[in-house]
Design an enzyme around this catalytic site. Structure first.
Site, PDB file in Angstrom:
ATOM      1  N   ASN A 157       0.876  -1.174   0.000  1.00  0.00           N
ATOM      2  CA  ASN A 157       0.000   0.000   0.000  1.00  0.00           C
ATOM      3  C   ASN A 157       0.913   1.225   0.000  1.00  0.00           C
ATOM      4  OD1 ASN A 157      -1.807   2.039   0.486  1.00  0.00           O
ATOM      5  ND2 ASN A 157      -2.283   1.420   2.604  1.00  0.00           N
ATOM      6  N   LYS A 203       0.095   4.248  -0.398  1.00  0.00           N
ATOM      7  CA  LYS A 203      -0.580   5.453   0.116  1.00  0.00           C
ATOM      8  C   LYS A 203      -0.355   6.629  -0.852  1.00  0.00           C
ATOM      9  CE  LYS A 203      -0.098   3.465   4.646  1.00  0.00           C
ATOM     10  NZ  LYS A 203      -0.038   3.618   6.086  1.00  0.00           N
ATOM     11  N   HIS A 242      -9.535   1.391   4.994  1.00  0.00           N
ATOM     12  CA  HIS A 242      -8.243   1.625   5.662  1.00  0.00           C
ATOM     13  C   HIS A 242      -8.451   2.648   6.778  1.00  0.00           C
ATOM     14  CE1 HIS A 242      -4.140   2.846   6.433  1.00  0.00           C
ATOM     15  NE2 HIS A 242      -3.766   1.716   5.857  1.00  0.00           N
ATOM     16  N   GLU A 259      -5.304  -4.417  10.858  1.00  0.00           N
ATOM     17  CA  GLU A 259      -4.291  -3.385  11.036  1.00  0.00           C
ATOM     18  C   GLU A 259      -4.580  -2.579  12.303  1.00  0.00           C
ATOM     19  OE1 GLU A 259      -2.250  -2.347   7.074  1.00  0.00           O
ATOM     20  OE2 GLU A 259      -4.038  -1.129   7.213  1.00  0.00           O
ATOM     21  N   GLY A 278       2.598   2.675  10.732  1.00  0.00           N
ATOM     22  CA  GLY A 278       3.574   3.742  10.538  1.00  0.00           C
ATOM     23  C   GLY A 278       4.292   4.178  11.801  1.00  0.00           C
TER      24      GLY A 278
HETATM   25  P1  PGA Z   1       2.905   0.653   7.586  1.00  0.00           P
HETATM   26  O1  PGA Z   1       1.451   0.839   6.943  1.00  0.00           O
HETATM   27  O2  PGA Z   1       3.442  -0.668   7.058  1.00  0.00           O
HETATM   28  O3  PGA Z   1       3.703   1.822   7.099  1.00  0.00           O
HETATM   29  O4  PGA Z   1       2.740   0.616   9.044  1.00  0.00           O
HETATM   30  C1  PGA Z   1       0.573  -0.240   6.793  1.00  0.00           C
HETATM   31  C2  PGA Z   1      -0.744   0.218   6.230  1.00  0.00           C
HETATM   32  O5  PGA Z   1      -1.233   1.288   6.624  1.00  0.00           O
HETATM   33  O6  PGA Z   1      -1.357  -0.460   5.374  1.00  0.00           O
END
Ligand code: PGA
Length: 262
Positions: A9, A11, A98, A170, A176
């Site tokens: 992802n 983003k 999400h 998640e 993040g």
């Molecule tokens: P991250 O994000 O791996 O940067 O923690 C995961 C996500 O939001 O799908």
């Protein structure tokens, strides 16, 4: 057996040029390892990434995904993109619900439900994201929150095969932040999700639905995550932005699952 599935992802990252460069480098070094891969670039890069993937010899195992959609086919929805439009770009999977969409763009279980219905009417496959906040976890409400997200999000939706949906668990506090959930926390939630799906559908369908973990997944922690019984893959943000990171994450993760299953 559930085939592992790792999704990137991106983003709101990468221009078209950067996206193409990623895919070219990624494909150069990619060797299939019995996993399905999904790459979800920003909408502006879907066309270029989709062409590179469909022209590659790995087109059967690496699919194109998108990060959001609107539930209507067309109309006065300024700034939105419909599934009919996304389908034209050979999108195969759609991330829905999400936590960033829920938090910053007012996505609710009800809009998630509308999107899921629309995704099925277009014969596409959702990656349904669910997860609790730190406050909800600390107040002991994790399972209630997840159960509501599943029950309301999947209301009136018939799922007849494990191929119909991917669930991504998640925890918001792990996204993040570098604070990955512990293997014990992840397994407990994944097993709860599977039990909930068994109640909603059936034991046999729930047993074939793939459940990804997402939240600070990196090459350094993917092994112990993929070794968990009810983890069938990962939804990866930050560590999917560099081809080398993402490739080693796939290699380590898929190998770990293969070893556990053999
Ligand atoms: P991250 O994000 O791996 O940067 O923690 C995961 C996500 O939001 O799908």
């Amino acid at each position: 057996m559930r085939k592992p599935i790792i999704a990137a992802n991106w983003k709101m990252n990468k221009t078209i040029k950067e996206s193409k460069l990623f895919v070219q480098n990624f494909l150069f070094d990619y060797a299939p390892i019995g996993c399905d891969i999904v790459i979800c670039p920003p909408v502006t890069s879907l066309s270029s990434v989709g062409s590179l993937l469909s022209d590659s010899k790995h087109s059967s195992s690496i699919k194109l995904g998108t990060q959001n959609c609107h539930w209507e086919e067309n109309g006065a929805y300024t700034g939105e993109v419909s599934l009919t439009m996304l389908k034209e770009l050979a999108v195969n999977s759609v991330i829905v619900g999400h936590s960033e969409r829920r938090e910053y763009f007012a996505e609710t279980n009800q809009t998630v439900n509308k999107k899921l219905k629309s995704i099925y009417s277009q014969n596409l496959r959702p990656i349904l994201c669910i997860g609790e906040s730190l406050e909800q976890r600390e107040s002991g409400n994790t399972f209630t929150v997840l159960s509501t997200q599943l029950n309301e999000g999947l209301d009136d939706i018939s799922i007849t095969s494990g191929e119909d949906i991917i669930i991504a668990y998640e925890p918001i506090w792990a996204i993040g932040t570098g604070n990955v959930a512990t293997p014990k926390q992840i397994q407990a939630v994944h097993s709860f999700i599977r039990e909930t799906l068994a109640i909603l559908y059936s034991q046999s369908i729930a047993g074939t639905i793939r459940i990804q973990y997402g939240g600070s997944v990196k090459p350094a922690n993917i092994e112990s995550i993929m070794q968990l019984k009810d983890v069938d893959g990962a939804l990866v943000g930050g560590a999917s932005l560099e081809p080398d990171d993402f490739l080693s994450l796939i290699q380590i993760g898929c190998k770990a699952k293969e070893q556990i299953l053999s």
